[in-house]
Write a protein that holds these residues in place. Structure first.
Motif, PDB file in Angstrom:
ATOM      1  N   ASN A  37     -80.128   2.365   0.876  1.00  0.00           N
ATOM      2  CA  ASN A  37     -79.098   1.803   0.000  1.00  0.00           C
ATOM      3  C   ASN A  37     -77.755   1.711   0.715  1.00  0.00           C
ATOM      4  OD1 ASN A  37     -80.840   1.491  -2.192  1.00  0.00           O
ATOM      5  ND2 ASN A  37     -80.489   3.591  -2.874  1.00  0.00           N
ATOM      6  N   VAL A  38     -77.380   2.771   1.411  1.00  0.00           N
ATOM      7  CA  VAL A  38     -76.125   2.783   2.161  1.00  0.00           C
ATOM      8  C   VAL A  38     -76.200   1.795   3.321  1.00  0.00           C
ATOM      9  CG1 VAL A  38     -74.614   4.197   3.621  1.00  0.00           C
ATOM     10  CG2 VAL A  38     -75.544   5.139   1.500  1.00  0.00           C
ATOM     11  N   PHE A  39     -77.329   1.783   4.015  1.00  0.00           N
ATOM     12  CA  PHE A  39     -77.512   0.874   5.146  1.00  0.00           C
ATOM     13  C   PHE A  39     -77.356  -0.581   4.699  1.00  0.00           C
ATOM     14  CE2 PHE A  39     -80.132  -1.828   7.826  1.00  0.00           C
ATOM     15  CZ  PHE A  39     -79.647  -1.522   9.081  1.00  0.00           C
ATOM     16  N   LEU A  40     -78.016  -0.956   3.616  1.00  0.00           N
ATOM     17  CA  LEU A  40     -77.937  -2.340   3.142  1.00  0.00           C
ATOM     18  C   LEU A  40     -76.526  -2.703   2.686  1.00  0.00           C
ATOM     19  CD1 LEU A  40     -81.295  -2.649   1.192  1.00  0.00           C
ATOM     20  CD2 LEU A  40     -80.706  -3.698   3.378  1.00  0.00           C
ATOM     21  N   GLU A  41     -75.846  -1.786   2.028  1.00  0.00           N
ATOM     22  CA  GLU A  41     -74.472  -2.048   1.605  1.00  0.00           C
ATOM     23  C   GLU A  41     -73.554  -2.219   2.815  1.00  0.00           C
ATOM     24  OE1 GLU A  41     -71.355  -3.094  -0.561  1.00  0.00           O
ATOM     25  OE2 GLU A  41     -73.405  -2.893  -1.314  1.00  0.00           O
ATOM     26  N   ASN A  42     -73.719  -1.364   3.814  1.00  0.00           N
ATOM     27  CA  ASN A  42     -72.918  -1.488   5.040  1.00  0.00           C
ATOM     28  C   ASN A  42     -73.218  -2.808   5.751  1.00  0.00           C
ATOM     29  OD1 ASN A  42     -71.611   0.958   4.718  1.00  0.00           O
ATOM     30  ND2 ASN A  42     -73.024   2.073   6.035  1.00  0.00           N
ATOM     31  N   ALA A  43     -74.484  -3.199   5.777  1.00  0.00           N
ATOM     32  CA  ALA A  43     -74.868  -4.462   6.423  1.00  0.00           C
ATOM     33  C   ALA A  43     -74.226  -5.644   5.703  1.00  0.00           C
ATOM     34  CB  ALA A  43     -76.384  -4.605   6.453  1.00  0.00           C
ATOM     35  N   LYS A  44     -74.207  -5.609   4.385  1.00  0.00           N
ATOM     36  CA  LYS A  44     -73.563  -6.682   3.616  1.00  0.00           C
ATOM     37  C   LYS A  44     -72.071  -6.737   3.900  1.00  0.00           C
ATOM     38  CE  LYS A  44     -76.792  -6.451  -0.247  1.00  0.00           C
ATOM     39  NZ  LYS A  44     -76.946  -6.033  -1.657  1.00  0.00           N
ATOM     40  N   GLN A  45     -71.430  -5.576   3.910  1.00  0.00           N
ATOM     41  CA  GLN A  45     -69.998  -5.522   4.179  1.00  0.00           C
ATOM     42  C   GLN A  45     -69.685  -6.014   5.601  1.00  0.00           C
ATOM     43  OE1 GLN A  45     -67.590  -4.956   1.958  1.00  0.00           O
ATOM     44  NE2 GLN A  45     -69.239  -4.802   0.469  1.00  0.00           N
ATOM     45  N   PHE A  46     -70.536  -5.625   6.544  1.00  0.00           N
ATOM     46  CA  PHE A  46     -70.360  -6.059   7.928  1.00  0.00           C
ATOM     47  C   PHE A  46     -70.490  -7.582   8.023  1.00  0.00           C
ATOM     48  CE2 PHE A  46     -71.645  -6.653  12.355  1.00  0.00           C
ATOM     49  CZ  PHE A  46     -70.684  -5.910  12.988  1.00  0.00           C
ATOM     50  N   GLY A  47     -71.486  -8.134   7.354  1.00  0.00           N
ATOM     51  CA  GLY A  47     -71.682  -9.584   7.355  1.00  0.00           C
ATOM     52  C   GLY A  47     -70.496 -10.326   6.764  1.00  0.00           C
ATOM     53  N   LYS A  48     -69.980  -9.824   5.649  1.00  0.00           N
ATOM     54  CA  LYS A  48     -68.810 -10.445   5.017  1.00  0.00           C
ATOM     55  C   LYS A  48     -67.596 -10.381   5.934  1.00  0.00           C
ATOM     56  CE  LYS A  48     -70.160  -9.363   0.276  1.00  0.00           C
ATOM     57  NZ  LYS A  48     -69.840  -8.538  -0.906  1.00  0.00           N
ATOM     58  N   TYR A  49     -67.408  -9.220   6.556  1.00  0.00           N
ATOM     59  CA  TYR A  49     -66.261  -9.047   7.445  1.00  0.00           C
ATOM     60  C   TYR A  49     -66.362  -9.995   8.635  1.00  0.00           C
ATOM     61  CZ  TYR A  49     -62.555  -6.761  10.039  1.00  0.00           C
ATOM     62  OH  TYR A  49     -61.404  -6.498  10.715  1.00  0.00           O
ATOM     63  N   CYS A  50     -67.558 -10.086   9.221  1.00  0.00           N
ATOM     64  CA  CYS A  50     -67.742 -10.973  10.371  1.00  0.00           C
ATOM     65  C   CYS A  50     -67.577 -12.435   9.986  1.00  0.00           C
ATOM     66  CB  CYS A  50     -69.114 -10.737  11.014  1.00  0.00           C
ATOM     67  SG  CYS A  50     -69.102  -9.413  12.241  1.00  0.00           S
ATOM     68  N   ALA A  51     -68.013 -12.806   8.798  1.00  0.00           N
ATOM     69  CA  ALA A  51     -67.846 -14.191   8.348  1.00  0.00           C
ATOM     70  C   ALA A  51     -66.372 -14.562   8.242  1.00  0.00           C
ATOM     71  CB  ALA A  51     -68.544 -14.395   7.012  1.00  0.00           C
ATOM     72  N   LYS A  52     -65.547 -13.611   7.833  1.00  0.00           N
ATOM     73  CA  LYS A  52     -64.105 -13.860   7.701  1.00  0.00           C
ATOM     74  C   LYS A  52     -63.359 -13.734   9.021  1.00  0.00           C
ATOM     75  CE  LYS A  52     -63.796 -12.366   2.910  1.00  0.00           C
ATOM     76  NZ  LYS A  52     -63.275 -11.353   1.984  1.00  0.00           N
ATOM     77  N   ASN A  53     -63.974 -13.038   9.999  1.00  0.00           N
ATOM     78  CA  ASN A  53     -63.316 -12.752  11.283  1.00  0.00           C
ATOM     79  C   ASN A  53     -64.252 -13.074  12.445  1.00  0.00           C
ATOM     80  OD1 ASN A  53     -60.797 -11.163  10.266  1.00  0.00           O
ATOM     81  ND2 ASN A  53     -62.527 -10.283   9.166  1.00  0.00           N
ATOM     82  N   PRO A  54     -64.619 -14.336  12.621  1.00  0.00           N
ATOM     83  CA  PRO A  54     -65.650 -14.685  13.605  1.00  0.00           C
ATOM     84  C   PRO A  54     -65.268 -14.435  15.066  1.00  0.00           C
ATOM     85  CG  PRO A  54     -64.626 -16.668  12.734  1.00  0.00           C
ATOM     86  CD  PRO A  54     -64.113 -15.514  11.930  1.00  0.00           C
ATOM     87  N   ASN A  55     -63.995 -14.320  15.363  1.00  0.00           N
ATOM     88  CA  ASN A  55     -63.585 -14.191  16.762  1.00  0.00           C
ATOM     89  C   ASN A  55     -63.346 -12.762  17.227  1.00  0.00           C
ATOM     90  OD1 ASN A  55     -63.660 -17.003  17.245  1.00  0.00           O
ATOM     91  ND2 ASN A  55     -61.726 -17.213  16.171  1.00  0.00           N
ATOM     92  N   ILE A  56     -63.458 -11.791  16.334  1.00  0.00           N
ATOM     93  CA  ILE A  56     -63.267 -10.412  16.785  1.00  0.00           C
ATOM     94  C   ILE A  56     -64.593  -9.846  17.282  1.00  0.00           C
ATOM     95  CG2 ILE A  56     -61.373 -10.076  15.135  1.00  0.00           C
ATOM     96  CD1 ILE A  56     -63.266  -8.131  13.663  1.00  0.00           C
ATOM     97  N   SER A  57     -64.515  -8.782  18.031  1.00  0.00           N
ATOM     98  CA  SER A  57     -65.739  -8.178  18.566  1.00  0.00           C
ATOM     99  C   SER A  57     -66.468  -7.408  17.466  1.00  0.00           C
ATOM    100  CB  SER A  57     -65.420  -7.237  19.728  1.00  0.00           C
ATOM    101  OG  SER A  57     -64.904  -6.018  19.255  1.00  0.00           O
ATOM    102  N   ILE A  58     -67.778  -7.276  17.630  1.00  0.00           N
ATOM    103  CA  ILE A  58     -68.543  -6.530  16.628  1.00  0.00           C
ATOM    104  C   ILE A  58     -68.173  -5.051  16.649  1.00  0.00           C
ATOM    105  CG2 ILE A  58     -70.443  -8.171  16.494  1.00  0.00           C
ATOM    106  CD1 ILE A  58     -72.073  -6.201  18.262  1.00  0.00           C
ATOM    107  N   VAL A  59     -67.681  -4.568  17.781  1.00  0.00           N
ATOM    108  CA  VAL A  59     -67.245  -3.169  17.851  1.00  0.00           C
ATOM    109  C   VAL A  59     -66.035  -2.957  16.949  1.00  0.00           C
ATOM    110  CG1 VAL A  59     -66.322  -1.375  19.370  1.00  0.00           C
ATOM    111  CG2 VAL A  59     -68.200  -2.824  20.155  1.00  0.00           C
ATOM    112  N   ASN A  60     -65.079  -3.866  16.995  1.00  0.00           N
ATOM    113  CA  ASN A  60     -63.911  -3.769  16.115  1.00  0.00           C
ATOM    114  C   ASN A  60     -64.312  -3.927  14.650  1.00  0.00           C
ATOM    115  OD1 ASN A  60     -62.193  -3.354  18.263  1.00  0.00           O
ATOM    116  ND2 ASN A  60     -61.639  -5.498  18.453  1.00  0.00           N
TER     117      ASN A  60
END
Length: 68
Positions: A37-60
């Protein structure tokens, strides 16, 4: 790897990176158990963040989402 490269990398790579980051941010002291449950929620949040910030590194992006 940028967020855009991550999103474009394909299903297998996305899954591998997400699992690696989950383990990395748990650290040595946490149990080696994946709470799906936590993993899937984090994955969703990560996906949303990356969609809004496509040029930053995945580490950031991971620091922002998982490093809290």
């Amino acid at each position: 790897m940028t967020c855009q490269q991550f999103v474009d990398s394909g299903d297998d790579t996305i899954k591998m990176v997400l699992v690696w980051m989950d383990g990395w941010y748990k650290g040595d002291e946490d149990k080696a158990i994946i709470d799906t449950n936590v993993f899937l929620e984090n994955a969703k949040q990560f996906g949303k963040y990356c969609a809004k910030n496509p040029n930053i590194s995945i580490v950031n992006a991971a620091d922002e989402i998982l490093g809290k």
